[in-house]
Design a protein around this motif. Structure first.
Motif, PDB file in Angstrom:
ATOM      1  N   ARG A 183     121.660  88.416  79.087  1.00  0.00           N
ATOM      2  CA  ARG A 183     121.294  88.920  80.418  1.00  0.00           C
ATOM      3  C   ARG A 183     120.549  87.872  81.253  1.00  0.00           C
ATOM      4  NH1 ARG A 183     117.727  93.929  80.233  1.00  0.00           N
ATOM      5  NH2 ARG A 183     118.286  94.017  82.456  1.00  0.00           N
ATOM      6  N   TYR A 184     120.450  86.668  80.775  1.00  0.00           N
ATOM      7  CA  TYR A 184     119.643  85.647  81.448  1.00  0.00           C
ATOM      8  C   TYR A 184     119.994  85.516  82.929  1.00  0.00           C
ATOM      9  CZ  TYR A 184     117.776  81.199  82.974  1.00  0.00           C
ATOM     10  OH  TYR A 184     117.134  80.226  83.705  1.00  0.00           O
ATOM     11  N   HIS A 185     121.266  85.326  83.236  1.00  0.00           N
ATOM     12  CA  HIS A 185     121.658  85.084  84.630  1.00  0.00           C
ATOM     13  C   HIS A 185     121.434  86.308  85.511  1.00  0.00           C
ATOM     14  CE1 HIS A 185     123.198  81.066  83.974  1.00  0.00           C
ATOM     15  NE2 HIS A 185     123.793  81.506  82.876  1.00  0.00           N
ATOM     16  N   GLN A 186     121.514  87.485  84.938  1.00  0.00           N
ATOM     17  CA  GLN A 186     121.222  88.709  85.686  1.00  0.00           C
ATOM     18  C   GLN A 186     119.733  88.814  85.980  1.00  0.00           C
ATOM     19  OE1 GLN A 186     122.005  92.280  83.429  1.00  0.00           O
ATOM     20  NE2 GLN A 186     120.722  93.520  84.772  1.00  0.00           N
ATOM     21  N   LEU A 187     118.900  88.506  85.004  1.00  0.00           N
ATOM     22  CA  LEU A 187     117.460  88.667  85.156  1.00  0.00           C
ATOM     23  C   LEU A 187     116.832  87.573  86.008  1.00  0.00           C
ATOM     24  CD1 LEU A 187     116.545  89.654  81.481  1.00  0.00           C
ATOM     25  CD2 LEU A 187     116.887  91.175  83.439  1.00  0.00           C
ATOM     26  N   PHE A 188     117.347  86.372  85.913  1.00  0.00           N
ATOM     27  CA  PHE A 188     116.788  85.234  86.649  1.00  0.00           C
ATOM     28  C   PHE A 188     117.751  84.791  87.754  1.00  0.00           C
ATOM     29  CE2 PHE A 188     114.662  85.198  82.572  1.00  0.00           C
ATOM     30  CZ  PHE A 188     113.345  84.923  82.900  1.00  0.00           C
ATOM     31  N   ALA A 189     118.074  85.731  88.633  1.00  0.00           N
ATOM     32  CA  ALA A 189     119.083  85.485  89.667  1.00  0.00           C
ATOM     33  C   ALA A 189     118.502  84.953  90.979  1.00  0.00           C
ATOM     34  CB  ALA A 189     119.857  86.773  89.944  1.00  0.00           C
ATOM     35  N   LYS A 190     117.198  85.067  91.164  1.00  0.00           N
ATOM     36  CA  LYS A 190     116.583  84.607  92.414  1.00  0.00           C
ATOM     37  C   LYS A 190     116.474  83.085  92.435  1.00  0.00           C
ATOM     38  CE  LYS A 190     113.674  88.737  92.976  1.00  0.00           C
ATOM     39  NZ  LYS A 190     112.265  89.219  93.094  1.00  0.00           N
ATOM     40  N   LYS A 191     116.370  82.543  93.638  1.00  0.00           N
ATOM     41  CA  LYS A 191     116.227  81.095  93.792  1.00  0.00           C
ATOM     42  C   LYS A 191     114.739  80.718  93.730  1.00  0.00           C
ATOM     43  CE  LYS A 191     120.511  80.428  96.382  1.00  0.00           C
ATOM     44  NZ  LYS A 191     121.140  79.930  97.634  1.00  0.00           N
ATOM     45  N   ILE A 192     114.157  81.005  92.598  1.00  0.00           N
ATOM     46  CA  ILE A 192     112.757  80.679  92.355  1.00  0.00           C
ATOM     47  C   ILE A 192     112.706  79.446  91.462  1.00  0.00           C
ATOM     48  CG2 ILE A 192     110.656  81.425  91.164  1.00  0.00           C
ATOM     49  CD1 ILE A 192     111.261  84.265  92.086  1.00  0.00           C
ATOM     50  N   HIS A 193     111.908  78.500  91.852  1.00  0.00           N
ATOM     51  CA  HIS A 193     111.776  77.287  91.048  1.00  0.00           C
ATOM     52  C   HIS A 193     110.313  76.855  91.064  1.00  0.00           C
ATOM     53  CE1 HIS A 193     111.492  74.912  94.827  1.00  0.00           C
ATOM     54  NE2 HIS A 193     112.339  75.801  95.270  1.00  0.00           N
ATOM     55  N   LYS A 194     109.831  76.391  89.937  1.00  0.00           N
ATOM     56  CA  LYS A 194     108.452  75.914  89.859  1.00  0.00           C
ATOM     57  C   LYS A 194     108.371  74.794  88.836  1.00  0.00           C
ATOM     58  CE  LYS A 194     107.294  79.813  86.830  1.00  0.00           C
ATOM     59  NZ  LYS A 194     106.478  81.040  86.678  1.00  0.00           N
ATOM     60  N   LYS A 195     107.281  74.052  88.915  1.00  0.00           N
ATOM     61  CA  LYS A 195     107.075  72.929  88.017  1.00  0.00           C
ATOM     62  C   LYS A 195     105.909  73.223  87.076  1.00  0.00           C
ATOM     63  CE  LYS A 195     108.750  69.534  91.391  1.00  0.00           C
ATOM     64  NZ  LYS A 195     108.401  68.306  92.167  1.00  0.00           N
ATOM     65  N   ILE A 196     105.619  72.264  86.235  1.00  0.00           N
ATOM     66  CA  ILE A 196     104.510  72.375  85.302  1.00  0.00           C
ATOM     67  C   ILE A 196     103.531  71.237  85.563  1.00  0.00           C
ATOM     68  CG2 ILE A 196     103.852  72.082  82.874  1.00  0.00           C
ATOM     69  CD1 ILE A 196     106.338  73.609  82.098  1.00  0.00           C
ATOM     70  N   SER A 197     102.244  71.563  85.597  1.00  0.00           N
ATOM     71  CA  SER A 197     101.199  70.547  85.676  1.00  0.00           C
ATOM     72  C   SER A 197     100.984  69.988  84.275  1.00  0.00           C
ATOM     73  CB  SER A 197      99.900  71.150  86.216  1.00  0.00           C
ATOM     74  OG  SER A 197      98.820  70.256  86.006  1.00  0.00           O
ATOM     75  N   ALA A 198     101.406  68.752  84.052  1.00  0.00           N
ATOM     76  CA  ALA A 198     101.319  68.155  82.718  1.00  0.00           C
ATOM     77  C   ALA A 198      99.874  68.039  82.252  1.00  0.00           C
ATOM     78  CB  ALA A 198     101.984  66.786  82.712  1.00  0.00           C
ATOM     79  N   THR A 199      98.958  67.697  83.159  1.00  0.00           N
ATOM     80  CA  THR A 199      97.560  67.543  82.760  1.00  0.00           C
ATOM     81  C   THR A 199      96.969  68.881  82.318  1.00  0.00           C
ATOM     82  OG1 THR A 199      96.868  67.787  85.081  1.00  0.00           O
ATOM     83  CG2 THR A 199      97.126  65.547  84.219  1.00  0.00           C
ATOM     84  N   ARG A 200      97.320  69.960  83.013  1.00  0.00           N
ATOM     85  CA  ARG A 200      96.804  71.277  82.645  1.00  0.00           C
ATOM     86  C   ARG A 200      97.420  71.750  81.328  1.00  0.00           C
ATOM     87  NH1 ARG A 200      93.479  73.752  86.126  1.00  0.00           N
ATOM     88  NH2 ARG A 200      93.646  75.586  84.784  1.00  0.00           N
ATOM     89  N   LEU A 201      98.714  71.522  81.150  1.00  0.00           N
ATOM     90  CA  LEU A 201      99.378  71.919  79.909  1.00  0.00           C
ATOM     91  C   LEU A 201      98.787  71.174  78.720  1.00  0.00           C
ATOM     92  CD1 LEU A 201     101.551  73.376  78.288  1.00  0.00           C
ATOM     93  CD2 LEU A 201     103.167  71.593  78.973  1.00  0.00           C
ATOM     94  N   ASN A 202      98.582  69.881  78.864  1.00  0.00           N
ATOM     95  CA  ASN A 202      98.027  69.088  77.766  1.00  0.00           C
ATOM     96  C   ASN A 202      96.614  69.544  77.408  1.00  0.00           C
ATOM     97  OD1 ASN A 202     100.347  67.537  77.562  1.00  0.00           O
ATOM     98  ND2 ASN A 202      99.591  65.940  78.928  1.00  0.00           N
ATOM     99  N   PHE A 203      95.810  69.863  78.440  1.00  0.00           N
ATOM    100  CA  PHE A 203      94.455  70.332  78.173  1.00  0.00           C
ATOM    101  C   PHE A 203      94.492  71.684  77.475  1.00  0.00           C
ATOM    102  CE2 PHE A 203      90.284  72.052  78.781  1.00  0.00           C
ATOM    103  CZ  PHE A 203      89.442  70.952  78.779  1.00  0.00           C
ATOM    104  N   PHE A 204      95.386  72.561  77.931  1.00  0.00           N
ATOM    105  CA  PHE A 204      95.472  73.888  77.326  1.00  0.00           C
ATOM    106  C   PHE A 204      95.864  73.802  75.853  1.00  0.00           C
ATOM    107  CE2 PHE A 204      98.135  77.471  75.998  1.00  0.00           C
ATOM    108  CZ  PHE A 204      97.202  78.498  76.088  1.00  0.00           C
ATOM    109  N   ASN A 205      96.814  72.951  75.526  1.00  0.00           N
ATOM    110  CA  ASN A 205      97.258  72.820  74.138  1.00  0.00           C
ATOM    111  C   ASN A 205      96.116  72.415  73.212  1.00  0.00           C
ATOM    112  OD1 ASN A 205      99.914  73.579  74.552  1.00  0.00           O
ATOM    113  ND2 ASN A 205     100.599  71.501  75.023  1.00  0.00           N
TER     114      ASN A 205
END
Length: 283
Positions: A183-205
């Motif tokens: 169901r992936y394409h049905q559920l994620f059908a909107k044109k929404i796009h976002k990125k990841i803050s690498a510094t925040r992800l690394n700190f969180f890990n």
């Protein structure tokens, strides 16, 4: 167009990029390391029909203020930033909703600032390290899809990775957190796009390795709705049960046909439960 309007909010702790949509009671949505933009966010979209949603880019994400010292990326400092944004908006209180790591952040927020929150919706989250001790988590070595997930993550970190390949690998990774991946394409059908803050992800890990506020959950008095998919492989159901049992003034709704995205996988039920809860506390 999704209708998400950018605002740059000047606070005592710096300027933060916030995207706004909807009308009604103010509600904050954010995620620990996501970078939002005008396209919005699937989780945040689920509240715009009856709330004014403030979708926050945290420090070091998007066009928000940068961190000058590493500790400013911590969960507690991040909650102080959210409070500064609320104060700059001249809101005496607001609701907070968080999914996944946004929900983890919400747990901290509720513990330290219950008096400034009307209510919280916490979806697929945990109050402690959710991977080390639970083989139900896809990041635990005993989970049957652990090695495939690690392979996808490793591939996504390749410097030479092209945009098309990145999109393909990201889809495959997301499918691992759906009860019905077809169901992936049905559920994620909107044109929404976002990125990841690498510094925040690394700190969180790094911070996750010592994260455990289960004994402080009793201090969070704000009304809370915990939601979790029965088959959640990111933050397994056991952690939502644990939070509910330790938190006063809370309720838990389990979505029996969902993995990590109940607001998409069982959207109709999700809307009914969240609207019921928020309409009661917003009165």
């Amino acid at each position: 167009m999704s209708g998400w309007d950018q605002q740059l909010i000047k606070t005592s702790r710096g300027t933060f990029e916030v995207f706004c949509n909807g009308e009604g009671t103010p509600l904050c949505v954010t995620h620990y390391y996501s970078e939002f933009n005008h396209s919005g966010d699937y989780f945040a979209d689920s509240f715009t029909h009856n709330h004014k949603v403030y979708l926050v880019n945290l420090r070091d994400a998007g066009n928000s203020v940068k961190a000058s010292l590493p500790y400013q990326l911590s969960m507690l400092e991040t909650v102080f930033d959210l409070e500064a944004i609320r104060e700059a908006l001249e809101l005496s209180k607001w609701n907070y909703a968080g999914h996944s790591i946004g929900g983890v952040l919400g747990v901290i927020y509720g513990i330290f600032f219950s008096g400034n929150l009307t209510a919280q919706v916490i979806v697929g989250a945990a109050a402690r390290d959710y991977a080390t001790f639970s083989p139900n988590c896809i990041y635990h070595p005993e989970h049957p899809q652990f090695h495939y997930m690690q392979k996808l993550i490793k591939c996504l970190k390749r410097d030479e990775l092209g945009e098309i390949e990145k999109i393909k690998l990201t889809k495959e990774r997301t499918k691992l957190s759906l009860r019905q991946p077809e169901r992936y394409h049905q559920l994620f059908a909107k044109k929404i796009h976002k990125k990841i803050s690498a510094t925040r992800l690394n700190f969180f890990n790094r911070e996750l390795q010592t994260f455990d506020v289960t004994k402080k959950l009793c201090l969070s008095t704000v009304p809370k709705l915990f939601i979790c998919g029965k088959y959640d492989v990111q933050c397994p159901l056991e952690y939502s049960v644990e939070m509910h049992e330790a938190s006063p003034n809370s309720e838990l709704v389990i979505f029996n046909h969902s993995n990590h995205y109940p607001f998409l996988e069982e959207a109709a039920k999700y809307k009914l439960e969240v609207d019921r809860f928020l309409q009661a506390v917003d009165l």
